[in-house]
Design a protein around this motif. Structure first.
Motif, PDB file in Angstrom:
ATOM      1  N   ALA A  85     -15.211  82.683  40.427  1.00  0.00           N
ATOM      2  CA  ALA A  85     -14.632  83.124  41.691  1.00  0.00           C
ATOM      3  C   ALA A  85     -13.634  82.100  42.223  1.00  0.00           C
ATOM      4  CB  ALA A  85     -15.725  83.371  42.721  1.00  0.00           C
ATOM      5  N   GLU A  86     -13.959  80.835  42.103  1.00  0.00           N
ATOM      6  CA  GLU A  86     -13.067  79.773  42.570  1.00  0.00           C
ATOM      7  C   GLU A  86     -11.781  79.762  41.744  1.00  0.00           C
ATOM      8  OE1 GLU A  86     -16.052  76.324  44.277  1.00  0.00           O
ATOM      9  OE2 GLU A  86     -15.810  76.501  42.106  1.00  0.00           O
ATOM     10  N   ILE A  87     -11.932  79.889  40.437  1.00  0.00           N
ATOM     11  CA  ILE A  87     -10.768  79.888  39.556  1.00  0.00           C
ATOM     12  C   ILE A  87      -9.908  81.119  39.827  1.00  0.00           C
ATOM     13  CG2 ILE A  87      -9.993  80.033  37.159  1.00  0.00           C
ATOM     14  CD1 ILE A  87     -12.476  78.390  36.406  1.00  0.00           C
ATOM     15  N   ALA A  88     -10.553  82.276  40.020  1.00  0.00           N
ATOM     16  CA  ALA A  88      -9.826  83.510  40.294  1.00  0.00           C
ATOM     17  C   ALA A  88      -9.022  83.380  41.585  1.00  0.00           C
ATOM     18  CB  ALA A  88     -10.795  84.684  40.389  1.00  0.00           C
ATOM     19  N   ALA A  89      -9.587  82.707  42.582  1.00  0.00           N
ATOM     20  CA  ALA A  89      -8.891  82.524  43.856  1.00  0.00           C
ATOM     21  C   ALA A  89      -7.633  81.672  43.667  1.00  0.00           C
ATOM     22  CB  ALA A  89      -9.822  81.881  44.875  1.00  0.00           C
ATOM     23  N   ILE A  90      -7.748  80.615  42.861  1.00  0.00           N
ATOM     24  CA  ILE A  90      -6.597  79.760  42.589  1.00  0.00           C
ATOM     25  C   ILE A  90      -5.527  80.534  41.821  1.00  0.00           C
ATOM     26  CG2 ILE A  90      -5.802  77.722  41.332  1.00  0.00           C
ATOM     27  CD1 ILE A  90      -7.220  77.009  43.866  1.00  0.00           C
ATOM     28  N   LEU A  91      -5.979  81.349  40.855  1.00  0.00           N
ATOM     29  CA  LEU A  91      -5.034  82.151  40.069  1.00  0.00           C
ATOM     30  C   LEU A  91      -4.312  83.165  40.958  1.00  0.00           C
ATOM     31  CD1 LEU A  91      -7.137  82.806  36.829  1.00  0.00           C
ATOM     32  CD2 LEU A  91      -5.207  81.234  37.101  1.00  0.00           C
ATOM     33  N   ALA A  92      -5.034  83.758  41.906  1.00  0.00           N
ATOM     34  CA  ALA A  92      -4.421  84.721  42.819  1.00  0.00           C
ATOM     35  C   ALA A  92      -3.367  84.038  43.691  1.00  0.00           C
ATOM     36  CB  ALA A  92      -5.489  85.366  43.694  1.00  0.00           C
ATOM     37  N   LYS A  93      -3.682  82.840  44.128  1.00  0.00           N
ATOM     38  CA  LYS A  93      -2.736  82.089  44.947  1.00  0.00           C
ATOM     39  C   LYS A  93      -1.488  81.735  44.143  1.00  0.00           C
ATOM     40  CE  LYS A  93      -2.483  78.198  48.163  1.00  0.00           C
ATOM     41  NZ  LYS A  93      -3.218  77.080  48.802  1.00  0.00           N
ATOM     42  N   GLN A  94      -1.709  81.369  42.874  1.00  0.00           N
ATOM     43  CA  GLN A  94      -0.577  81.051  42.013  1.00  0.00           C
ATOM     44  C   GLN A  94       0.273  82.296  41.745  1.00  0.00           C
ATOM     45  OE1 GLN A  94       0.637  78.315  41.198  1.00  0.00           O
ATOM     46  NE2 GLN A  94       1.999  78.731  39.468  1.00  0.00           N
ATOM     47  N   ALA A  95      -0.399  83.439  41.576  1.00  0.00           N
ATOM     48  CA  ALA A  95       0.323  84.698  41.359  1.00  0.00           C
ATOM     49  C   ALA A  95       1.208  85.024  42.557  1.00  0.00           C
ATOM     50  CB  ALA A  95      -0.660  85.837  41.104  1.00  0.00           C
ATOM     51  N   ALA A  96       0.698  84.780  43.757  1.00  0.00           N
ATOM     52  CA  ALA A  96       1.482  85.022  44.974  1.00  0.00           C
ATOM     53  C   ALA A  96       2.693  84.096  45.028  1.00  0.00           C
ATOM     54  CB  ALA A  96       0.597  84.820  46.198  1.00  0.00           C
ATOM     55  N   SER A  97       2.482  82.856  44.595  1.00  0.00           N
ATOM     56  CA  SER A  97       3.576  81.894  44.578  1.00  0.00           C
ATOM     57  C   SER A  97       4.655  82.305  43.579  1.00  0.00           C
ATOM     58  CB  SER A  97       3.044  80.503  44.218  1.00  0.00           C
ATOM     59  OG  SER A  97       4.093  79.567  44.106  1.00  0.00           O
ATOM     60  N   VAL A  98       4.223  82.768  42.408  1.00  0.00           N
ATOM     61  CA  VAL A  98       5.175  83.218  41.383  1.00  0.00           C
ATOM     62  C   VAL A  98       5.955  84.430  41.886  1.00  0.00           C
ATOM     63  CG1 VAL A  98       5.384  84.246  39.090  1.00  0.00           C
ATOM     64  CG2 VAL A  98       3.874  82.282  39.447  1.00  0.00           C
ATOM     65  N   LYS A  99       5.259  85.358  42.555  1.00  0.00           N
ATOM     66  CA  LYS A  99       5.935  86.545  43.084  1.00  0.00           C
ATOM     67  C   LYS A  99       6.990  86.153  44.114  1.00  0.00           C
ATOM     68  CE  LYS A  99       5.142  91.030  45.284  1.00  0.00           C
ATOM     69  NZ  LYS A  99       6.273  90.845  46.219  1.00  0.00           N
ATOM     70  N   GLN A 100       6.653  85.165  44.931  1.00  0.00           N
ATOM     71  CA  GLN A 100       7.612  84.695  45.928  1.00  0.00           C
ATOM     72  C   GLN A 100       8.858  84.135  45.248  1.00  0.00           C
ATOM     73  OE1 GLN A 100       6.388  81.282  48.365  1.00  0.00           O
ATOM     74  NE2 GLN A 100       7.276  82.287  50.152  1.00  0.00           N
ATOM     75  N   LYS A 101       8.650  83.400  44.164  1.00  0.00           N
ATOM     76  CA  LYS A 101       9.787  82.844  43.423  1.00  0.00           C
ATOM     77  C   LYS A 101      10.612  83.963  42.787  1.00  0.00           C
ATOM     78  CE  LYS A 101       7.443  78.477  42.358  1.00  0.00           C
ATOM     79  NZ  LYS A 101       6.828  77.642  41.289  1.00  0.00           N
ATOM     80  N   ILE A 102       9.920  84.980  42.266  1.00  0.00           N
ATOM     81  CA  ILE A 102      10.622  86.120  41.662  1.00  0.00           C
ATOM     82  C   ILE A 102      11.479  86.820  42.708  1.00  0.00           C
ATOM     83  CG2 ILE A 102      10.316  88.414  40.661  1.00  0.00           C
ATOM     84  CD1 ILE A 102       7.861  87.313  39.204  1.00  0.00           C
ATOM     85  N   ASP A 103      10.917  87.036  43.901  1.00  0.00           N
ATOM     86  CA  ASP A 103      11.654  87.681  44.986  1.00  0.00           C
ATOM     87  C   ASP A 103      12.887  86.865  45.358  1.00  0.00           C
ATOM     88  OD1 ASP A 103       9.781  89.683  45.022  1.00  0.00           O
ATOM     89  OD2 ASP A 103       8.671  88.881  46.732  1.00  0.00           O
TER      90      ASP A 103
END
Length: 266
Positions: A85-103
């Motif tokens: 769960a902790e790792i998944a939370a970090i991965l989700a946060k990283q995914a949001a960061s990547v999406k922001q960069k893509i945008d």
């Protein structure tokens, strides 16, 4: 030859690991310096030695780095985690960061393509105008393309009198009044009516706010609907609006007993 005999079985040199994992020796040295991946042993000659276990850890580091995690994130935030769960939370946060960069990159790509078209239409090199166009694209100003039609005097005036917020406010006010002029024209509201003159006063106030009292700027505003190679829909709207504006301002100035255009030519 003695140097190579000094490498025990089951160990690899930094050069061998770098070649095996398709990275540079300097990268491995940096990982060691950062405390992320230290060699399992050192040879008698002081060479870094790695094992298959180190290779597995290096593979993990490179895979996470591929996902955009920094070395600090991998070392301090990911590796110490204990639960999925902790790792998944970090991965989700990283995914949001990547999406922001893509945008951000997608918007940058759009601006590059738009600026390219503007440059080709301008048929001249003018980095001051390029910068103004980019600023207006960032402001989401749909009328960024008007900039290429303004001369240096007008643009210098705009730069010195308007910031991002006041510039957006003026554009919004201008478009609102232009739309109102079209509505009044289509409704056949007489130029000398109270409604027509109320509009004339509001329009003239907008112009004086823009010019700051500099009447030499008047012709530039009048030309807004007369630029060549402008959007046909824009030009059609401006032609309608300008017809009504000319009528109501004619009455407005007549009642005030002034002729600002004549004053500007003196």
């Amino acid at each position: 030859m003695n140097k190579y005999k000094a490498i025990p079985d089951g160990y690899m040199t930094v050069g061998e690991v770098a070649k095996k994992m398709d990275i540079t020796v300097r990268t491995l040295q940096h990982y060691d310096k950062e405390g992320l991946l230290s060699p399992s042993a050192m040879s008698e000659g002081g060479r870094r030695l790695y094992t298959d276990k180190d290779i597995v850890k290096l593979h993990q580091i490179l895979s996470l780095k591929h996902l955009g995690f920094s070395l600090g994130d991998i070392k301090n935030r990911l590796i110490p985690l204990d639960t999925p769960a902790e790792i998944a939370a970090i991965l989700a946060k990283q995914a949001a960061s990547v999406k922001q960069k893509i945008d951000f990159l997608s918007e940058s790509l759009r601006e590059l393509e738009v600026l390219r078209e503007e440059v080709l239409q301008m048929q001249s090199v003018d980095f001051k105008k390029y910068a103004d166009i980019i600023v207006n694209l960032k402001m989401k100003n749909d009328y960024y393309w008007l900039i290429k039609h303004f001369d240096d005097q007008t643009l210098d005036h705009i730069r010195s009198h308007f910031d991002k917020d006041s510039g957006k406010a003026f554009i919004s006010r201008f478009i609102q009044l232009q739309d109102e002029a079209i509505r009044l024209q289509n409704a056949s509201v007489p130029a000398d009516s109270d409604e027509g003159q109320k509009f004339a006063k509001a329009y003239w106030n907008m112009i004086t706010d823009f010019t700051g009292g500099d009447m030499s700027m008047l012709p530039k505003l009048i030309e807004l609907g007369q630029f060549q190679n402008t959007d046909l829909i824009w030009k059609e709207k401006q032609d309608i609006a300008n017809r009504y504006v000319e009528q109501v301002l004619g009455v407005y100035f007549s009642r005030l007993g002034i002729d600002p255009f004549q004053e500007e030519t003196k």
